[in-house]
Design a protein around this motif. Structure first.
Motif, short mmCIF file in Angstrom:
data_model
loop_
_atom_site.label_atom_id
_atom_site.label_comp_id
_atom_site.label_asym_id
_atom_site.label_seq_id
_atom_site.Cartn_x
_atom_site.Cartn_y
_atom_site.Cartn_z
N MET A 76 -6.89 11.42 -10.36
CA MET A 76 -5.76 11.43 -11.70
C MET A 76 -5.09 10.08 -11.82
O MET A 76 -4.61 9.44 -10.93
CB MET A 76 -4.71 12.37 -11.11
N PRO A 77 -4.98 9.55 -13.09
CA PRO A 77 -4.40 8.17 -12.95
C PRO A 77 -2.76 8.24 -12.95
O PRO A 77 -2.18 9.34 -13.28
CB PRO A 77 -4.77 7.79 -14.42
N PHE A 78 -2.30 7.21 -12.53
CA PHE A 78 -0.77 7.08 -12.49
C PHE A 78 -0.24 6.08 -13.35
O PHE A 78 -1.05 5.17 -13.46
CB PHE A 78 -0.45 7.09 -10.91
N ALA A 79 1.09 6.24 -13.69
CA ALA A 79 1.62 5.11 -14.57
C ALA A 79 1.82 3.76 -13.58
O ALA A 79 1.72 3.61 -12.51
CB ALA A 79 3.02 5.48 -14.83
N ALA A 80 1.60 2.56 -14.31
CA ALA A 80 1.99 1.26 -13.82
C ALA A 80 3.35 1.37 -13.17
O ALA A 80 4.36 2.03 -13.81
CB ALA A 80 1.74 0.27 -14.77
N PRO A 81 3.39 1.01 -11.85
CA PRO A 81 4.79 1.02 -11.13
C PRO A 81 5.72 0.01 -11.99
O PRO A 81 5.27 -1.13 -12.51
CB PRO A 81 4.40 0.27 -9.82
N ARG A 82 7.14 0.46 -11.83
CA ARG A 82 8.07 -0.39 -12.56
C ARG A 82 8.66 -1.33 -11.50
O ARG A 82 9.04 -0.97 -10.29
CB ARG A 82 9.39 0.31 -13.08
N ALA A 83 8.91 -2.69 -11.96
CA ALA A 83 9.53 -3.69 -10.84
C ALA A 83 10.84 -3.22 -10.41
O ALA A 83 11.18 -3.53 -9.14
CB ALA A 83 9.48 -4.98 -11.61
N GLU A 84 11.40 -2.54 -11.25
CA GLU A 84 12.79 -1.86 -10.94
C GLU A 84 13.07 -1.15 -9.69
O GLU A 84 13.99 -1.01 -8.97
CB GLU A 84 13.76 -1.40 -12.05
N TYR A 85 11.94 -0.76 -9.17
CA TYR A 85 11.65 0.34 -8.21
C TYR A 85 11.04 -0.42 -6.90
O TYR A 85 10.99 0.32 -5.86
CB TYR A 85 11.09 1.60 -8.34
N ASP A 86 10.70 -1.79 -7.02
CA ASP A 86 10.13 -2.30 -5.89
C ASP A 86 11.16 -2.23 -4.55
O ASP A 86 10.64 -1.96 -3.50
CB ASP A 86 9.98 -3.73 -6.04
N ASP A 87 12.26 -2.49 -4.71
CA ASP A 87 13.32 -2.19 -3.49
C ASP A 87 13.14 -1.01 -2.96
O ASP A 87 13.08 -0.85 -1.59
CB ASP A 87 14.75 -2.85 -3.68
N LEU A 88 13.25 0.04 -3.58
CA LEU A 88 13.10 1.19 -3.27
C LEU A 88 11.90 1.65 -2.39
O LEU A 88 11.84 2.22 -1.47
CB LEU A 88 13.39 2.18 -4.40
N ARG A 89 10.65 1.31 -3.17
CA ARG A 89 9.18 1.75 -2.59
C ARG A 89 9.27 0.78 -1.31
O ARG A 89 8.82 1.53 -0.29
CB ARG A 89 8.27 1.15 -3.39
#
Length: 90
Positions: free
Chosen positions: A1-14
């Protein structure tokens, strides 16, 4: 299953949650058509399940659902086994 590209705004949370901002799965290719199942099929299956007066509490919908459930239960059993006080029934 493909996933959406990660958003840079969530880098700190990840990074806080998983220790890294990078995701370990490939992003969906925007040039390919989606392979998602038709949600109406799942809705119909759920309505049929709920319409049965003797329906069980849980229902697995979709061809791959039993395999995913088995993986989840195996992981849960393994994590419960880490607790020396739990004896898993056989």
């Amino acid at each position: 299953m493909p996933f959406a590209a990660p958003r840079a705004e969530y880098d700190d949370l990840r990074t806080a949650l998983f220790g890294a901002a990078e995701v370990p799965w490939p992003a969906a290719d925007p040039d390919t058509s989606p392979t998602d199942a038709d949600p109406a099929v799942a809705a119909d299956a759920l309505l049929a399940h709920l319409g049965d007066p003797d329906h069980p509490l849980r229902v697995l919908i979709g061809e791959d659902a039993p395999g995913h459930a088995a993986l989840a239960y195996a992981a849960r059993k393994e994590s419960y086994g880490a607790d020396g006080g739990l004896v898993w029934p056989t």
